[in-house]
Each structure stands twice: as C-alpha cells, then as structure tokens.
Design a protein around this motif. Structure first.
Motif, PDB file in Angstrom:
ATOM      1  N   LEU A 662       0.813  -1.211   0.000  1.00 52.84           N
ATOM      2  CA  LEU A 662       0.000   0.000   0.000  1.00 52.84           C
ATOM      3  C   LEU A 662       0.847   1.262   0.000  1.00 52.84           C
ATOM      4  O   LEU A 662       1.757   1.413   0.831  1.00 52.84           O
ATOM      5  N   ALA A 663       0.517   2.163  -0.906  1.00 47.08           N
ATOM      6  CA  ALA A 663       1.178   3.461  -0.945  1.00 47.08           C
ATOM      7  C   ALA A 663       0.741   4.291   0.263  1.00 47.08           C
ATOM      8  O   ALA A 663      -0.359   4.097   0.787  1.00 47.08           O
ATOM      9  N   ILE A 672      -6.319   8.917  -4.685  1.00 51.53           N
ATOM     10  CA  ILE A 672      -5.494   7.865  -5.267  1.00 51.53           C
ATOM     11  C   ILE A 672      -5.298   8.137  -6.761  1.00 51.53           C
ATOM     12  O   ILE A 672      -6.262   8.400  -7.483  1.00 51.53           O
ATOM     13  N   THR A 673      -4.047   8.086  -7.199  1.00 46.33           N
ATOM     14  CA  THR A 673      -3.720   8.253  -8.612  1.00 46.33           C
ATOM     15  C   THR A 673      -2.985   7.009  -9.099  1.00 46.33           C
ATOM     16  O   THR A 673      -2.789   6.041  -8.354  1.00 46.33           O
ATOM     17  N   TYR A 679       3.869   2.529  -6.688  1.00 50.05           N
ATOM     18  CA  TYR A 679       4.389   2.150  -5.372  1.00 50.05           C
ATOM     19  C   TYR A 679       4.277   0.635  -5.170  1.00 50.05           C
ATOM     20  O   TYR A 679       5.241  -0.021  -4.770  1.00 50.05           O
ATOM     21  N   SER A 680       3.094   0.090  -5.438  1.00 51.16           N
ATOM     22  CA  SER A 680       2.894  -1.350  -5.262  1.00 51.16           C
ATOM     23  C   SER A 680       3.826  -2.142  -6.158  1.00 51.16           C
ATOM     24  O   SER A 680       4.370  -3.179  -5.761  1.00 51.16           O
ATOM     25  N   TYR A 681       4.019  -1.652  -7.375  1.00 50.76           N
ATOM     26  CA  TYR A 681       4.922  -2.326  -8.303  1.00 50.76           C
ATOM     27  C   TYR A 681       6.347  -2.320  -7.760  1.00 50.76           C
ATOM     28  O   TYR A 681       7.071  -3.328  -7.849  1.00 50.76           O
ATOM     29  N   TRP A 746      13.079   4.069  -6.246  1.00 45.69           N
ATOM     30  CA  TRP A 746      12.439   5.246  -6.872  1.00 45.69           C
ATOM     31  C   TRP A 746      10.922   5.106  -6.833  1.00 45.69           C
ATOM     32  O   TRP A 746      10.196   6.063  -6.574  1.00 45.69           O
ATOM     33  N   CYS A 747      10.421   3.901  -7.075  1.00 41.24           N
ATOM     34  CA  CYS A 747       8.967   3.671  -7.135  1.00 41.24           C
ATOM     35  C   CYS A 747       8.287   3.851  -5.782  1.00 41.24           C
ATOM     36  O   CYS A 747       7.095   4.186  -5.732  1.00 41.24           O
ATOM     37  N   ILE A 748       9.005   3.614  -4.676  1.00 43.54           N
ATOM     38  CA  ILE A 748       8.349   3.627  -3.362  1.00 43.54           C
ATOM     39  C   ILE A 748       8.622   4.912  -2.599  1.00 43.54           C
ATOM     40  O   ILE A 748       8.512   4.945  -1.367  1.00 43.54           O
ATOM     41  N   GLN A 749       8.963   5.985  -3.297  1.00 46.69           N
ATOM     42  CA  GLN A 749       9.149   7.273  -2.634  1.00 46.69           C
ATOM     43  C   GLN A 749       7.854   7.715  -1.955  1.00 46.69           C
ATOM     44  O   GLN A 749       6.748   7.432  -2.414  1.00 46.69           O
ATOM     45  N   ASP A 750       7.985   8.412  -0.838  1.00 43.38           N
ATOM     46  CA  ASP A 750       6.819   8.825  -0.059  1.00 43.38           C
ATOM     47  C   ASP A 750       5.888   9.737  -0.848  1.00 43.38           C
ATOM     48  O   ASP A 750       4.669   9.565  -0.837  1.00 43.38           O
ATOM     49  N   GLU A 751       6.476  10.711  -1.547  1.00 50.02           N
ATOM     50  CA  GLU A 751       5.681  11.656  -2.316  1.00 50.02           C
ATOM     51  C   GLU A 751       5.435  11.082  -3.707  1.00 50.02           C
ATOM     52  O   GLU A 751       6.387  10.740  -4.417  1.00 50.02           O
ATOM     53  N   GLU A 752       4.177  11.013  -4.092  1.00 51.37           N
ATOM     54  CA  GLU A 752       3.868  10.396  -5.386  1.00 51.37           C
ATOM     55  C   GLU A 752       4.456  11.179  -6.552  1.00 51.37           C
ATOM     56  O   GLU A 752       4.790  10.600  -7.592  1.00 51.37           O
TER      57      GLU A 752
END
Length: 825
Positions: A662-663, A672-673, A679-681, A746-752
């Motif tokens: 979960l993001a 949610i965008t 993030y999940s990926y 890079w994908c799981i950064q806090d800020e989308e």
C-alpha cells in the motif's frame, strides 16, 4: 579445358542470371529476377521476389519478412496488375534507369518506377535492412533516386513516411488490400488531410469515418489519439514533420530488435502489429478506430454490423451475401442482395415490412414529414417502388430510396427501429416455417411414448446447451461472449476447482465443451451492486482493452445477483506461487524474472497511459500477475476497482489485508492516482529480486522488512548479489540487479510526485533511461521494524488508525529526498 578454369566461368554465368545464388541484396543493371529467384537484405530479415497469395494464381513483386513464418508482406509493386506466370516475368533495370516488371508477351512494362533519369551513371536496386527497396546510382549510396518507403501500399514501416510532398504534390497513402488473398487496392485508406494538420481515414475515397484530430505541438500528439503519449514513452516514437517541402508522420522504434509494422488492414482499421517471438505470432499493440463497427460501411449494403458477435457482419432478414466466397475472405464490401424481388405494391401478396430494432440507422435518409403517423409513413414508402425502408419516431417520418448502408446493431435498446421492405414471401416464411415445425413437433410428441419423449427432451436440452456453449466459446476468440450461469456451473463442475481468490472474489478453473480451458471469477462482493445494463457496459469497456501483458477477458455472466467474468486460463499460475513456494515449483531464472518485471510494467503503462481513461489497478501484487505457458506475465484483475463502483470501499478492507504493497496515500486518505500502482509495483520488484515476501515475522515476533535491509546493504556498498534469491546461486547480471533495486527505491518514494511513471519504469528496464540512486524513503526507514504500522495491517480500531495515520503524517511531513537527477528526467 581444365576443370579449375571451368568452375569460375560457370559460377559467374549462374550468378549473372540468379542474383540470389550468392545471397545478394541487390540487382545490378545487367541482372534480373525471375521465377523463384529472390534477393535478401543483409541481415536476412527481408526478402524480395515473386509472391503468390493464398490459393490464387496471381503473382506480385513483393517484400516480406523472410525470418518470420507466414511471409507477412510489407510492400507490393504491381498490386493491381498481377502476372500469371513468374517464369516468363522479370524484374530488371531498364535502359532508361527505371526498375520495371516485364513479361515476354507484354511490350510495355507491367510496373515501373517512372523516373526521368537522364544521366549515364549505372544504377542498382538494393533491399536495405529496414525493408526499404531503393534505386540508386551505383557509384553513390547517399540519396536514392527512388525508394519503396515513399510509395507504401498498406504498410508503414519504421522510419517510413505517410504524408504529402509540397514540392511534387504527391502523397503517401496507406490503402488496404481488397481481401486476405487479393492485395489489390481496397476500399479503406488513411492519408494526410490537405486542409488541416491531421490524418483521416476514408471509405471509397469519399466518406470520412475517422480523424486523428489536429496536431498539438506542445504535447507532440494528435488531439484524438492520446495513445501517442504512451507510445512515445514505450516501444515507439511518433513524429509529425511539417515544413516548406513536406508534411508527414513517421515513427521509430527504441529497440532495433523490435519487429513491428503499421498496417491499414482489410478491416478498415489502422493496426500496429508487433512480432512476439516467444509465441510466434503478431500481436495487436493498438488500433484505430477502436471498434470494428466504427469503420464506415464495413459490412456493405443491406447488412448490419454487430460489435458483440462474430462475424461482425450479418445480412438483414430476406437478404443473402452477394458473394459467399468474398465473405469467407473477410471482404464484406459487396454486401447483401435480396432473396426475392420486390413486387412494388402492398396487400396480401405484395411487399411487406420486417421490423429491425436497436439500429443505428442507414446513411442518406429522406425526410417526409413531422406530422405523419406510422401508418402514413409506411404508406409513403409503399407508394414508391424505389423505397427500401422507413423509420418513424418523434422527429417524424424518414424513408430510404437507396441501398441501405452503414447500419449498426446495438446491444441495448438505445437505437432506432428500422422497417425494411421485403417481398411478402420473405416476411411470411418465418411464421409459416414456425407453424410447420410446431405441427410436426406436436404430431411426433403425441406419437411417441412417454419414455421416448423424456429421452428426447433430455437430448434436446443437452444439445442446445452444448450448441449455445460452443457458440459462446467461438465468439470468445475475438469478442466478449455472454454465458448462462448454468453453463459456467457445468464447465467448472459446480465451481469445485478453485484456483485462487482475492478482494474481488474467487477464481475457478473450467473446461468448455470444445476443450477450451477458462478461468471463471465470481465477483462475490458486488451482488446487487449494479444493474444488468451498467454491468454490461463496464464489462464491455474492460473487454475492449487488449495487450500482450494483460489477461484477456473472454466473456461474462450476469443473471440475477450473479456476476462472473470469464478469462483466458494461465497454465503457469500466478507469480507468487513461483516466488514464495519452495516445493513443486519451477525456480525462475534471473532472465525470466527480468522479463516478468518488464512485461508487467508494460501492461501497467498501457492501463495508465494508453487507454482513453486512465485505469488504476489498485491491487498490484504477485498474486495478480499471471504467467502463461511461456512465462509471459499478464496483469489480472485490472479494471475491477472501477467495475465494483460503490462497493469498492468494502473491497478495500480486503486489499489492506495484503500487507506491504500500500502506498502512503492509502493510509493518509489522499486521492489515489496511478502512482499508487507504481508504489505497489516497486514493492513487488523487491520480492522478484529476493524470492521472498517483503515482510517476515520471525519466531521471536520480530519483523524483518526486506526493502529496508536490501537498500541499506546497497548504500553500504555490499555486493548487490548478496540480496538475490539464494536459489539462483548468484546467477544474475549484477548491473541489472542493481538497476532494479534502484528502480524499486524510486517507485516507493513517499511523495507520489517523486515516483516515476510506468512509462519511465519501462524505459529503465529496457536500458533506455538511467538515474542516480534515490535516498531510502523516510517511511520505509520508520516502519521497517514496526509491526503495528498501518502500511502492513488493516484490521485495527478507528482510534488506532487515527493515531497511526497522524504519526505517519507527522513523521513524513518534513521528509526530503535527494532526487535532483531524477526530477530532471
């Protein structure tokens, strides 16, 4: 004469007559092609020679893929002037410098490049590695005198041009074949609109049925093809050039190993096809128009196009195909003709009308009046022998005096009712035939015993059920099929073989009567959620989405409160089985894992960036990545978040039960965008590398969080292969492992806003984009050993949730990450 002296002479003679005998890619001025002789491009991908389509007796000079089964043709010289004997026909360079096709019996060329070449320099024709056939001066290979890329037939190859030359007033147009066995000029073409910066598709060079929309320079796309934004960041780059000399569109591929072609198909659709070596087939990457029935007059006269059935074209009642042979070749342009001629009068034995509801009405109606009744409208049509149909609604009476053209059958009742004029015999035959069958049925029933009657009834029920099921299975090949609930119940043995389950329902294996294996998903959480019409509309939208990395929806069932989706069956199951189960599963090599990561990213990028409306998956995890027989990944359950509608909030409870994907915005309550999927990926990428769940609770009740451990190891300079799945025994490319770990971070950064798009993810995996190592996200460091984190659990009290969320928001408010290199991308 010495044998040693004879052999060189003999070889030179043979090669003089047969250029392909030494594998040549060119024909010189003193050479020619005839019979089975060909020339092949230097890489061996393309071949030019005499081509005979299907079972015909016609031959054409063509270029096709030599290394790909099926000999897919990309260019034809004499498409409207075939020759009947390839052994008396020659492709050669004439004395005036033109490339010509001649026969022994013709005094003039069958086909010619038609150049005005006034120089004495010798010329040659060469088949280049990109499939372009060029005629050029032998002493110079710079600017060709003529090239096939400037004279395309139905196919636009990478780096080819489609547009308009302002110097010569000539155009490059793609025109479809007539049918599957006749490459002659067909009815459909795409060309540059000379009045605007757009491209249009025409039927018979008269009726426009599609437009790309105007070119938008700032976004580098055509306004009605938002897919170009996706294509520019994925496999292809489309460009539009407009200068003082020419105006054209072209495209290129990022990876030279990709084999692709853009085809104006016999269906009237423009199709981007890509060769998939693993399955040995051409895969449809995208097409325009999106639906077959949007193609103007695809089915010809007195026929209707039905998008929900195969074949798409059906003759109206009282009509039969003009040419059954052409229909079998997918050429429906000839349309249908009447079974019986009109008598041109009404009454008992005269003309009558059949009722055809839910239609998009034919072209070119003639307005009669707003004040007439339906009876007067019918009489107005009967009084004129040229009248073929009428329609009456609140807008008045409309009649048709021409052949009915461009009709479409709608799945719901939103269309108009058309009354089609027929000979009385064609209208009455339906009723009389039904009466005869009824009488025979009653007579036979009375004459047979009770046992025979019961047996016959059982047989009829079984036969009809099987026939209906087989028809649905056949329709599944290209369009959505509608199944009866009892049919799926039978195919799945009363839903006894469960393949898996998730937030949206359970999946069961089934086998259709034609031995097709399916996966039937019962949407257990959306009973009564939607009405029949809304459900079918949503399912149709999902069913139209096709991509090699998306599980294909084959059909559906909607009866009462039951809602089921029927998918293609994936023999290798889901990714989690191969990653996390240690027994009786195949160990995925690093190459396969990299292919799975890349294919999954392509599927998600398609959903986010290519579809007209962005589709957010909302539940990316290994359980939703399915693997076909070749371990090609396919994203499953896409679109279900949209499908369940208001029920989605209840499904989210189950999704939050999937720990670790979960993001942060799921927890903080932000909108949610598509970046939530990113993030999940990213979380899933770590599991692909390690072959284990990201979250593991030890016997000492201590939580091990793999992403934190792995990223710490990398930043401390340890060997990246130390974090690899031990079962791989270090067999992996170190650079690729490092790239994937950096990408996951890079994908799981806090800020989308600091996460990449899925398009950028694909570019990274394909080696087209590089970036610096991001810093480890603050939330990952904070929650790495916190077993109470709301990122990993969902079943907690509202007070606990509020406390955890507030704590998380406070902790991440001042989070800063060094993303300068990434933001510049």
């Amino acid at each position: 004469m010495n044998v040693k002296n004879i052999l060189p002479v003999l070889c030179s003679v043979l090669c003089f007559q047969i250029p392909s005998c030494f594998g040549a890619d060119s024909v010189a001025a003193n050479e020619y092609l005839t019979g089975d002789q060909t020339i092949v491009s230097a890489t061996g991908l393309f071949e030019l020679g005499f081509y005979k389509p299907g079972n015909t007796s016609n031959y054409y000079i063509a270029i096709w893929y030599k290394k790909i089964p099926g000999n897919a043709v990309i260019w034809i010289a004499n498409r409207d002037k075939p020759v009947s004997d390839k052994y008396v026909s020659k492709l050669r360079i004439s004395s005036d410098g033109n490339l010509v096709l001649v026969t022994n019996v013709s005094k003039t060329p069958i086909w010619s490049t038609n150049l005005n070449y006034n120089r004495s320099e010798p010329v040659e024709v060469v088949l280049l590695n990109d499939g372009n056939l060029v005629l050029r001066e032998k002493s110079s290979s710079s600017s060709p005198l003529w090239q096939s890329f400037e004279h395309p037939t139905d196919t636009l190859m990478p780096d080819g041009k489609l547009g308009f030359s302002k110097v010569t007033n000539s155009t490059q147009i793609l025109t479809s074949w007539k049918n599957l066995q006749d490459p002659g000029t067909g009815l459909f073409n795409i060309e540059r609109d000379l009045n605007a910066s757009q491209f249009i598709m025409l039927w018979n060079k008269t009726e426009q049925y599609w437009s790309s929309g105007l070119w938008v320079p700032d976004q580098q796309i055509f306004s009605l093809i938002p897919e170009l934004r996706f294509l520019k960041t994925q496999l292809y780059s489309f460009s539009y050039v407009d200068n003082e000399n020419e105006s054209y569109i072209t495209y290129s591929v990022h990876n030279p190993s990709i084999v692709t072609r853009l085809v104006m198909d016999v269906s009237g659709q423009l199709k981007q096809l890509t060769w998939l070596e693993s399955s040995k087939q051409w895969v449809l990457f995208w097409s325009q128009p999106g639906q077959q029935c949007e193609v103007y007059s695809y089915c010809g006269t007195f026929a209707t196009c039905n998008q929900s059935s195969l074949p798409y074209c059906h003759c109206l009642q009282g009509f039969v195909p003009n040419s059954v042979m052409e229909w079998n070749l997918n050429d429906y342009s000839g349309g249908c003709t009447r079974k019986n001629k009109l008598i041109c009068e009404g009454g008992k034995n005269g003309d009558k009308f059949s009722v055809s509801p839910s239609k998009v009405l034919p072209e070119h109606p003639h307005f009669v009046s707003t004040s007439t009744t339906v009876g007067e409208c019918e009489s107005a049509c009967l009084r004129n022998c040229s009248c073929t149909a009428y329609a009456f609604d609140d807008n008045g009476c409309f009649v048709w005096f021409v052949d009915l053209l461009n009709m479409r059958q709608l799945a719901d009742d939103s269309g108009k009712t058309l009354h089609i004029r027929l000979a009385a015999s064609d209208v009455d035959v339906q009723t009389s035939s039904g009466n005869v069958k009824l009488v025979i049925g009653v007579t036979v029933g009375l004459g047979m015993g009770l046992v025979v009657a019961v047996f016959g009834l059982v047989f009829v029920i079984y036969y009809r059920q099987k026939r209906r099921f087989l028809k649905a299975a056949k329709n599944m090949q290209h369009s959505l099929a509608r199944f009866a609930y009892r049919d799926l119940q039978s195919a799945t043995k009363n839903f006894s073989q469960k393949l898996g389950g998730g937030g949206f329902g359970s999946v069961f294996k089934g086998i259709l009567p034609d031995s097709t294996v399916i996966a039937a998903k019962k949407l257990e959480r959306m009973k009564h959620a939607q009405g029949e019409k809304q459900f079918r509309a949503e399912v149709s939208t999902i069913g139209m989405i096709q991509h090699v990395n998306l599980v294909r929806l084959r059909g559906f069932c909607s009866e009462g409160s039951e809602r089921l989706l029927v998918y293609e069956y994936m023999p290798n199951g889901s990714l989690n089985t191969h990653l996390f189960k240690r027994e009786n599963t195949q160990i995925l090599s690093w190459i396969v894992r990299h292919q799975i990561a890349t294919g999954t990213a392509r599927g998600l990028a398609y959903l986010h960036e290519k579809c007209r409306d962005c589709i957010i998956h909302c539940d990316i995890k290994p359980e939703n990545i399915l693997l076909d027989a070749e371990f090609c990944p396919k994203v499953a359950d896409f679109g279900l978040a949209k499908l369940v509608g208001r029920e989605f909030s209840r499904v989210l409870t189950t999704i939050r039960g999937t720990r670790g994907y979960l993001a942060p915005e799921w927890i903080s309550g932000d909108a949610i965008t598509a970046k939530a999927d990113v993030y999940s990926y990213g979380m899933m990428l770590f599991e692909i590398v390690s072959g284990r769940r990201n979250i593991h609770i030890t016997n000492e009740a201590r939580l091990d969080f793999f992403p934190t451990w792995a990223l710490t190891k990398i930043t401390e300079g340890e060997d990246v292969l130390s974090i690899l799945d031990p079962r791989l025994e270090g067999e992996a490319e170190k650079e690729e492992v490092m790239r994937i770990c950096k990408l996951a971070c890079w994908c799981i950064q806090d800020e989308e806003s600091q996460r990449p798009s899925m398009g950028q993810v694909v570019q990274v995996l394909e080696g087209l984009l590089d970036f610096d190592m991001p810093t480890i996200p603050r939330s990952i460091q904070m929650f790495g050993g916190n077993t109470d984190s709301p990122m990993f659990f969902s079943e907690f009290s509202s007070t606990q949730y509020a406390t955890q969320t507030t704590s998380y928001a406070s902790a991440t408010q001042n989070t800063t990450t060094n993303m300068n290199a990434i933001s510049q991308l």
